[in-house]
Design a protein around this motif. Structure first.
Motif, short mmCIF file in Angstrom:
data_model
loop_
_atom_site.label_atom_id
_atom_site.label_comp_id
_atom_site.label_asym_id
_atom_site.label_seq_id
_atom_site.Cartn_x
_atom_site.Cartn_y
_atom_site.Cartn_z
N THR A 82 122.37 -22.53 81.61
CA THR A 82 121.86 -21.54 80.64
C THR A 82 121.03 -20.47 81.35
O THR A 82 121.03 -19.31 80.95
N ASN A 83 120.31 -20.85 82.41
CA ASN A 83 119.52 -19.87 83.16
C ASN A 83 120.44 -18.85 83.85
O ASN A 83 120.07 -17.68 83.99
N ILE A 84 121.61 -19.29 84.27
CA ILE A 84 122.57 -18.37 84.89
C ILE A 84 122.97 -17.31 83.86
O ILE A 84 122.97 -16.12 84.13
N ARG A 85 123.30 -17.77 82.65
CA ARG A 85 123.70 -16.83 81.58
C ARG A 85 122.59 -15.82 81.30
O ARG A 85 122.83 -14.62 81.21
N HIS A 86 121.36 -16.32 81.13
CA HIS A 86 120.23 -15.43 80.81
C HIS A 86 119.96 -14.46 81.95
O HIS A 86 119.71 -13.27 81.71
N ALA A 87 119.98 -14.93 83.18
CA ALA A 87 119.68 -14.06 84.33
C ALA A 87 120.69 -12.94 84.46
O ALA A 87 120.34 -11.81 84.82
N LYS A 88 121.93 -13.22 84.15
CA LYS A 88 122.97 -12.17 84.21
C LYS A 88 122.67 -11.06 83.20
O LYS A 88 122.94 -9.89 83.47
N GLN A 89 122.10 -11.42 82.05
CA GLN A 89 121.75 -10.42 81.04
C GLN A 89 120.75 -9.40 81.59
O GLN A 89 120.72 -8.26 81.13
N PHE A 90 119.93 -9.82 82.56
CA PHE A 90 118.91 -8.94 83.13
C PHE A 90 119.34 -8.34 84.46
O PHE A 90 118.52 -7.75 85.17
N GLY A 91 120.62 -8.49 84.80
CA GLY A 91 121.13 -7.88 86.02
C GLY A 91 120.73 -8.58 87.30
O GLY A 91 120.80 -7.99 88.38
N LEU A 92 120.31 -9.82 87.20
CA LEU A 92 119.93 -10.58 88.39
C LEU A 92 121.17 -11.25 89.00
O LEU A 92 122.04 -11.73 88.28
N CYS A 93 121.23 -11.29 90.30
CA CYS A 93 122.25 -12.04 91.01
C CYS A 93 121.94 -13.53 90.79
O CYS A 93 120.77 -13.91 90.74
N THR A 94 122.96 -14.37 90.66
CA THR A 94 122.72 -15.76 90.30
C THR A 94 123.35 -16.73 91.29
O THR A 94 124.48 -16.53 91.74
N ILE A 95 122.60 -17.78 91.60
CA ILE A 95 123.10 -18.87 92.43
C ILE A 95 122.88 -20.17 91.67
O ILE A 95 121.77 -20.50 91.28
N GLN A 96 123.97 -20.88 91.43
CA GLN A 96 123.92 -22.18 90.75
C GLN A 96 123.75 -23.25 91.82
O GLN A 96 124.57 -23.36 92.72
N ARG A 97 122.68 -24.02 91.74
CA ARG A 97 122.45 -25.12 92.68
C ARG A 97 122.97 -26.39 92.02
O ARG A 97 122.61 -26.69 90.88
N ILE A 98 123.83 -27.11 92.74
CA ILE A 98 124.36 -28.36 92.20
C ILE A 98 124.13 -29.49 93.20
O ILE A 98 124.21 -29.30 94.41
N PHE A 99 123.81 -30.64 92.67
CA PHE A 99 123.61 -31.85 93.46
C PHE A 99 124.82 -32.75 93.23
O PHE A 99 125.11 -33.11 92.10
N ILE A 100 125.51 -33.11 94.30
CA ILE A 100 126.69 -33.95 94.18
C ILE A 100 126.33 -35.35 94.67
O ILE A 100 126.13 -35.56 95.87
N ILE A 101 126.26 -36.28 93.74
CA ILE A 101 125.94 -37.65 94.12
C ILE A 101 127.07 -38.63 93.84
O ILE A 101 127.09 -39.72 94.37
#
Length: 187
Positions: free
Chosen positions: A93-112
């Motif tokens: 959801t933070n990725i979606r919101h950040a895009k609304q404000f023109g911010l570049c986005t990086i999704q951090r994922i943990f693979i366990i």
């Protein structure tokens, strides 16, 4: 506006800073991109200003800023107050919101496990971040799987402590690595 993937390919070692000592090292390092993994509502602007004055491309890890709520208003606050180039977050959801404000986005994922891998790929496809940070960064097999399933540059992060780890992650398909090991920032 910079082209993130090109910048990462040309500058594959990202300074991941966790305190003011790291901040000072990053300012004088060769690392062009900096991940801010610490701070609070009172000092995040100052941290960003120092890095931008040193001509660094700044990403703030939203989930690690004390006092910040990860919602649309928190992201708007970061954009208006600190004005980083982009954000890092584990929350789609933070990725979606950040895009609304023109911010570049990086999704951090943990693979366990295989479920976290499937969930990560699903979330990436849904929110289409500008890049993906895979943790732990020494998981070369996982990096290769994700690279073949999503259309975003892959950044390897976590447990990258030496040149061999950097080379292995880049050879596996990551375009860049993030590390808090300051001795690697000048590679």
């Amino acid at each position: 506006m910079i082209k993130l993937e090109e910048t990462l390919i040309e500058n594959p070692v990202i300074a991941a800073i966790r305190n003011d000592s790291d901040l000072n090292k990053a300012i004088f390092s060769n690392a062009e991109v900096v991940f801010v993994l610490y701070g609070n509502l009172m000092n995040v602007k100052d941290i960003c200003e120092k890095l931008k004055a040193a001509k660094k491309i700044v990403f703030i890890h939203l989930d690690m800023i004390e006092g910040l709520r990860g919602d649309v208003f928190g992201i708007e606050y970061i954009k208006q107050y600190a004005d980083p180039y982009g954000i890092i977050t584990t929350k789609p959801t933070n990725i979606r919101h950040a895009k609304q404000f023109g911010l570049c986005t990086i999704q951090r994922i943990f693979i366990i496990d295989s479920l976290s891998l499937e969930t990560g790929i699903k979330n990436i496809r849904e929110v289409t971040p500008d890049a993906v940070e895979v943790m732990p960064g020494i998981a070369s097999k996982i990096i290769n799987i994700i690279q073949n399933k999503v259309k975003a540059p892959i950044i390897a992060g976590g447990l990258i402590n030496n040149k061999k780890d950097v080379i292995e992650a880049l050879s596996s398909g990551a375009v860049a690595i993030s590390t808090s090991s300051s001795e690697l920032w000048n590679m």
